[in-house]
Design an enzyme around this catalytic site. Structure first.
Site, PDB file in Angstrom:
ATOM      1  N   HIS A 110       0.853  -1.198   0.000  1.00  0.00           N
ATOM      2  CA  HIS A 110       0.000   0.000   0.000  1.00  0.00           C
ATOM      3  C   HIS A 110       0.887   1.246   0.000  1.00  0.00           C
ATOM      4  O   HIS A 110       1.741   1.417   0.876  1.00  0.00           O
ATOM      5  CB  HIS A 110      -0.955   0.004   1.200  1.00  0.00           C
ATOM      6  N   ALA A 111       0.669   2.115  -0.964  1.00  0.00           N
ATOM      7  CA  ALA A 111       1.578   3.243  -1.175  1.00  0.00           C
ATOM      8  C   ALA A 111       1.610   4.177   0.034  1.00  0.00           C
ATOM      9  O   ALA A 111       0.591   4.418   0.674  1.00  0.00           O
ATOM     10  CB  ALA A 111       1.142   4.027  -2.407  1.00  0.00           C
TER      11      ALA A 111
ATOM     12  N   HIS B 188       0.070  11.787  -5.778  1.00  0.00           N
ATOM     13  CA  HIS B 188      -0.505  11.852  -4.429  1.00  0.00           C
ATOM     14  C   HIS B 188       0.607  11.723  -3.369  1.00  0.00           C
ATOM     15  O   HIS B 188       0.704  12.537  -2.444  1.00  0.00           O
ATOM     16  CB  HIS B 188      -1.548  10.736  -4.262  1.00  0.00           C
ATOM     17  N   GLU B 189       1.435  10.710  -3.521  1.00  0.00           N
ATOM     18  CA  GLU B 189       2.492  10.481  -2.523  1.00  0.00           C
ATOM     19  C   GLU B 189       3.507  11.613  -2.521  1.00  0.00           C
ATOM     20  O   GLU B 189       3.987  12.034  -1.467  1.00  0.00           O
ATOM     21  CB  GLU B 189       3.203   9.141  -2.792  1.00  0.00           C
TER      22      GLU B 189
ATOM     23  N   HIS C 284       2.571  14.430  -0.345  1.00  0.00           N
ATOM     24  CA  HIS C 284       2.982  14.249   1.058  1.00  0.00           C
ATOM     25  C   HIS C 284       4.445  14.643   1.236  1.00  0.00           C
ATOM     26  O   HIS C 284       4.813  15.359   2.162  1.00  0.00           O
ATOM     27  CB  HIS C 284       2.826  12.788   1.479  1.00  0.00           C
TER      28      HIS C 284
ATOM     29  N   GLU D  96      -3.560  14.951   2.539  1.00  0.00           N
ATOM     30  CA  GLU D  96      -4.010  14.034   1.483  1.00  0.00           C
ATOM     31  C   GLU D  96      -4.412  14.769   0.201  1.00  0.00           C
ATOM     32  O   GLU D  96      -4.610  14.145  -0.832  1.00  0.00           O
ATOM     33  CB  GLU D  96      -5.191  13.196   1.984  1.00  0.00           C
TER      34      GLU D  96
ATOM     35  N   HIS E  54      -6.670   0.516   5.526  1.00  0.00           N
ATOM     36  CA  HIS E  54      -6.667   1.483   6.627  1.00  0.00           C
ATOM     37  C   HIS E  54      -7.304   0.967   7.908  1.00  0.00           C
ATOM     38  O   HIS E  54      -7.104   1.558   8.962  1.00  0.00           O
ATOM     39  CB  HIS E  54      -7.345   2.774   6.167  1.00  0.00           C
TER      40      HIS E  54
ATOM     41  N   TYR F  65      -9.465  11.421   3.798  1.00  0.00           N
ATOM     42  CA  TYR F  65      -9.581  11.291   2.337  1.00  0.00           C
ATOM     43  C   TYR F  65     -10.882  11.885   1.825  1.00  0.00           C
ATOM     44  O   TYR F  65     -10.959  12.363   0.705  1.00  0.00           O
ATOM     45  CB  TYR F  65      -9.469   9.833   1.910  1.00  0.00           C
TER      46      TYR F  65
HETATM   47  O1  X8Z Z   1      -4.293   5.364   1.067  1.00  0.00           O
HETATM   48  C1  X8Z Z   1      -4.201   6.171   0.170  1.00  0.00           C
HETATM   49  C2  X8Z Z   1      -2.831   6.635  -0.310  1.00  0.00           C
HETATM   50  C3  X8Z Z   1      -1.836   6.669   0.791  1.00  0.00           C
HETATM   51  S1  X8Z Z   1      -2.125   7.921   1.942  1.00  0.00           S
HETATM   52  C4  X8Z Z   1      -2.329   5.691  -1.370  1.00  0.00           C
HETATM   53  N1  X8Z Z   1      -5.309   6.619  -0.452  1.00  0.00           N
HETATM   54  C5  X8Z Z   1      -6.646   6.170  -0.079  1.00  0.00           C
HETATM   55  C6  X8Z Z   1      -6.855   4.714  -0.422  1.00  0.00           C
HETATM   56  O2  X8Z Z   1      -6.058   4.151  -1.168  1.00  0.00           O
HETATM   57  O3  X8Z Z   1      -7.839   4.130   0.042  1.00  0.00           O
HETATM   58  C7  X8Z Z   1      -5.359   7.600  -1.524  1.00  0.00           C
HETATM   59  C8  X8Z Z   1      -6.780   7.671  -1.935  1.00  0.00           C
HETATM   60  C9  X8Z Z   1      -7.593   7.039  -0.849  1.00  0.00           C
HETATM   61 ZN    ZN Z   2      -1.976   9.852   1.186  1.00  0.00          ZN
END
Ligand code: X8Z
Ligand code: ZN
Length: 603
Positions: A343-344, A373-374, A377, A401, A502, A512
């Site tokens: 997960h990024a 997106h990254e 951050h 975010e 998450h 988000y």
């Molecule tokens: O978790 C993330 C990022 C890392 S902060 C990749 N996002 C959420 C997800 O993947 O559920 C970005 C969009 C929403």
């Molecule tokens: Zn993020």
């Protein structure tokens, strides 16, 4: 009598009548200065262990990570209790803000009982590790006869590329088996987190999360409801149109024309973003080709080149290039020989411009967006790393975010064409609707998902949702907000929330939801700074230094001011609000309303 004894006798009367000294503003200031120093050291150790663990999951690295978590949790609970001493003292603005941030900055407060704290510290990496290692080893035949185990990346690609009901169903149900064993661990984690939150004066852990937005928790919850009501009509229109297309594709017996959409048909494991099913729902097929995946392959992009593309957007605005160490220390590629958390994420491991990303990049549009997106951050980290540790955060977590995402709103067809990633530009109204649809499938479809994840957790933390109802409550919310349903019967032996990163990783999610709205507000403000006068959806700030300056000024504030101040500095507004998003999608909304005429929308 020796002299020491005489001195002691002389002291006695004053000791007997000594009152504890009243806490002073100067002490409070000295206290937060010390806390900032201590925290920086502790956070660096924690992030170092964490980085190693997430890029090389083993029992040993998990233990190291847990041990560092334990140290941080212990320090935090002591410091937060000590800080209460100055709660009625009128200190200077920075000290007051830091005392506030200290109390709300960590999404986990652990109980002070060392055994329980250790348990909480261990459960974190354990749950995240279970997610990171998750694999579906379905029955032979389900994978073209190979019967090998598939990880999230492979299963996500099935969700993205397949339009076959059964193939999708296998990938979906398969991935949702990986979280079943998390359930008892998660339930225990909730108990411990709540105990910790109560010790520092919150009703429960959800209350602690909601307290981090410069307003009372109840007011924040109301705020999220208000924002959801602003965008719900647009979501409902999108849902209605997409469902009608899916009915055509899969048949009325599979997709109920008036009911929720089966969750495995939307191109994404969690049905959170629907851009991957664009080919199925394209408003005007043949009018424009927006296939960026094909462009990336044709242009010979590899992982590094894709990250460089992201960086070049930021530098085009006049922001600094990423430090050399970023390129040396980041993880762009999924290693073949070890388990990692794919997960990024973005990091400043040493809270000192030690920027990195950790990601299993694939050469596709979705990952191009995630890279931006990254990097958002990382650029936040970069511009605030000189601030005291407690200010090294976003104005609120939604801001963090929203940065990279705001820039991706400037990845217009014109920009893509300039890069040679698409061949022709959409020229007419039809082309515009196609472009807007593609974007809305990600941006608008996400909104209810962004809202409901913490709705579920707030209810879990408050005790309204008990372990015996975890899964049922999850699907109630999925239905209520998103209008989707599980494709096969579920039971409480399933723990579907755990199949979303998450939840096991304990990362709050409302950030988000806020970011989806904030990014359009930022985009509007940056376009204004760039002198843009046309419709919002046509604006690209690529290459604009004025926009860059505006952005940089906000990034440099970190968390030093309440978020409405930061928002005002950037946009002139003090409230989060959905009008920028609604303006942006105005052409599509109108088009959807016409398409949906005579349909019975809703579920
Ligand atoms: O978790 C993330 C990022 C890392 S902060 C990749 N996002 C959420 C997800 O993947 O559920 C970005 C969009 C929403
Ligand atoms: Zn993020």
């Amino acid at each position: 009598m020796n002299r020491a004894f005489v001195a002691l006798i002389a002291l006695l009367p004053s000791l007997a009548f000594a009152k504890p000294k009243a806490p002073t503003a100067a002490e409070a200031k000295a206290f937060v200065t010390q806390v900032n120093e201590d925290l920086k050291k502790l956070w660096v150790k924690q992030a170092t262990a964490d980085w190693i663990n997430k890029t090389y999951i083993t029992d040993d690295t998990e233990r190291m990570s847990a041990a560092m978590n334990d140290d941080v949790l212990a320090y935090m609970s002591r410091a937060i209790k000590e800080a209460a001493r100055w709660k009625d003292v009128k200190a200077d603005a920075d000290t007051t803000r830091m005392l506030y941030l200290l109390r709300v900055s960590s999404p986990l407060a652990a109980p002070s009982d060392p055994k329980k704290r250790q348990e909480a510290a261990e459960l974190g990496p354990k749950l995240e590790g279970m997610y990171g290692k998750g694999k579906w080893c379905g029955p032979q035949g389900d994978n073209g006869g190979k019967g090998k185990c598939r990880d999230l990346q492979e299963l996500s690609n099935v969700m993205k590329d397949s339009h076959d009901w059964n193939t999708l169903l296998d990938a979906w149900t398969g991935w949702h088996t990986i979280s079943r064993e998390m359930k008892p661990l998660y339930a225990r984690y909730v108990e411990l987190a709540n105990e910790g939150a109560r010790e520092i004066g919150f009703k429960d852990s959800g209350d602690l999360w909601k307290a981090g937005y410069d307003m009372p928790p109840e007011a924040f919850e109301k705020e999220t409801d208000r924002l959801w009501q602003q965008v719900k009509p647009l979501y409902d229109q999108l849902h209605c149109y997409v469902r009608a297309q899916l009915v055509k594709k899969y048949g009325k017996d599979k997709v109920p024309p008036n009911g929720p959409i089966p969750a495995h048909l939307l191109g994404n494991m969690w049905a959170q973003e629907w851009g991957n099913i664009y080919p199925l729902v394209e408003p005007y097929p043949g009018v424009s080709s927006l296939d960026v995946d094909a462009g990336l392959k044709a242009k010979g992009y590899d992982e590094t080149k894709l990250v460089k593309l992201g960086e070049s957007f930021f530098t085009s605005l006049g922001l600094d290039p990423l430090p050399a160490s970023f390129w040396e220390r980041s993880m762009f590629k999924k290693p073949r020989d070890r388990e990692v958390v794919c997960h990024a994420s973005a990091w400043d491991v040493q809270y000192d411009n030690d920027l990195r990303i950790k990601m299993c990049v694939e050469i596709k549009e979705e990952d191009m967006i995630t890279i931006h997106h990254e990097l958002g951050h990382d650029y936040y980290f970069h511009y605030y790393y000189k601030l005291p540790a407690l200010y090294q955060q976003g104005a609120n977590d939604g801001f963090h975010e929203a940065i990279g995402d705001a820039l991706t709103l400037s990845i217009t067809p014109g920009y893509l064409k300039q890069l040679g990633l698409i061949q022709q530009l959409p020229t007419d109204e039809k082309g515009l609707i196609n472009v807007q649809m593609k974007s809305a499938l990600d941006k608008v479809a996400f909104l209810p998902f962004g809202k409901l994840i913490d709705q579920w957790r707030w209810d879990v933390f408050s005790g309204k949702t008990k372990p015996e109802n975890y899964n049922a409550a999850w699907w109630e919310l999925r239905k209520k907000y998103q209008g989707i349903a599980p494709p096969v019967a579920r039971s409480e032996a399933d723990f579907d929330p755990g199949a979303k990163y998450h939840i096991p990783a304990n990362v709050p999610y409302t950030r988000y939801f806020l970011a989806r709205l904030l990014q359009f507000q930022f985009h509007r403000a940056l376009c204004q700074a760039a002198g843009w006068k046309g419709p919002l959806h046509e604006c690209s700030i690529y290459g604009n230094k004025e926009a860059g300056k505006r952005l940089q000024a906000m990034l440099a504030m970190g968390a030093s001011k309440p978020w409405p101040d930061a928002l005002e500095a950037m946009t002139g507004q003090r409230q989060i609000d959905a009008t920028a998003l609604l303006d942006y999608f105005a052409p599509l909304e109108k088009w959807l309303e016409e398409q949906n005429k005579g349909q019975s929308c809703g579920w």
